[in-house]
Design an enzyme around this catalytic site. Structure first.
Site: not given
Length: 285
Positions: A236, A167
């Site tokens: 992030k 991911k």
């Protein structure tokens, strides 16, 4: 099967709605939420503590902002853990956190699957998320009905932590493609090409990507910039990719340039802005 959800933001809310539509009972916990889904009556309940979910749920979905929050939430819940429950962690987290948390839960008889998702709030609300999975085949098979209700496509990519690693890689590639797509549009404009024609032309050829096929038409060229995913969240994820690269001992020049581009965008683009606005750092330069 009753399903719990911890984290009822845009993604968690959408997944809860998809599960309810599929006929599941759902219990949710989020300190920031006071009411949700009154139209579903007793099929949906809000509980005051994450620990309350152990009692009635066979599966608990995590939809949280960071790996640190995942670790903190599991730490708070651990003492009340009930054997036989499966944790499905859809957070974009760090694979090391996944492995650590899975070990703690396994000691309590609780299965853990890392199952980060793609597609944003709209896909969550329509049960059409993409998902990459890390964990054992048996654990994944045990919650297949839950996964069926929230996903359109899913891929088992390895053991615990593998889903989160992939991911992060995916999101870093998306971040790179946004910058490269903007540069392609800017180069086209220098030769008198309309941005819409640049994107349409690229999408007919081998240079196309999910960003040119979806992000540019839907959120960028339209001027909507309302994908539901923020600069803060993508920054992030890009930094997680930077950390994975460093931990692997690799030197990846294009990924390094992507990290630098997203870091450099902070003065111009606030954390709350839609992540697609990164194109402005190229097009308005």
């Amino acid at each position: 099967m009753k399903v719990g959800i911890i984290g009822l933001g845009a993604m968690g809310r959408g997944m809860a709605g998809s599960l309810l539509a599929a006929g599941f009972e759902v219990a949710g916990h989020d300190p920031a939420v006071s009411e949700m889904f009154p139209e579903h009556g007793d099929a949906f309940t809000l509980v005051p503590s994450a620990c309350d979910l152990w009692a009635g749920c066979e599966a608990i979905i995590l939809s949280l902002p960071t790996a640190a929050v995942v670790e903190a939430v599991i730490g708070d819940m651990l003492g009340a853990a009930k054997s036989g429950v499966t944790i499905i962690d859809t957070t974009t987290s760090h694979p090391d956190t996944s492995v650590k948390v899975a070990g703690l839960l396994a000691a309590r008889g609780v299965a853990y699957i890392d199952a980060p998702v793609s597609g944003g709030p709209s896909a969550a609300a329509t049960g059409s998320l993409g998902m990459v999975l890390g964990g054992s085949e048996d654990d994944i098979a045990g919650v297949a009905p839950v996964l069926d209700a929230i996903t359109r496509i899913r891929t088992h990519v390895g053991g615990v932590g593998a889903g989160h690693a992939l991911k992060i890689i995916n999101n870093a590639l998306c971040a790179a493609n946004l910058v490269l797509g903007a540069e392609a549009v800017k180069l086209g404009q220098a030769y008198g090409l309309d941005p819409q024609n640049v994107i349409t032309g690229v999408n007919s050829g081998s240079g196309r990507s999910g960003v040119t096929e979806v992000n540019f038409p839907r959120w960028i060229l339209s001027g909507d910039f309302d994908s539901g995913f923020t600069m803060k969240l993508m920054r992030k994820d890009v930094r997680l990719a930077r950390d994975l690269i460093a931990e692997a001992g690799l030197s990846l020049s294009m990924m390094g340039a992507t990290v630098a581009a997203w870091d450099a965008s902070e003065p111009a683009l606030a954390d709350g802005e839609d992540f697609n606005r990164i194109v402005a750092t190229v097009l308005e330069d």
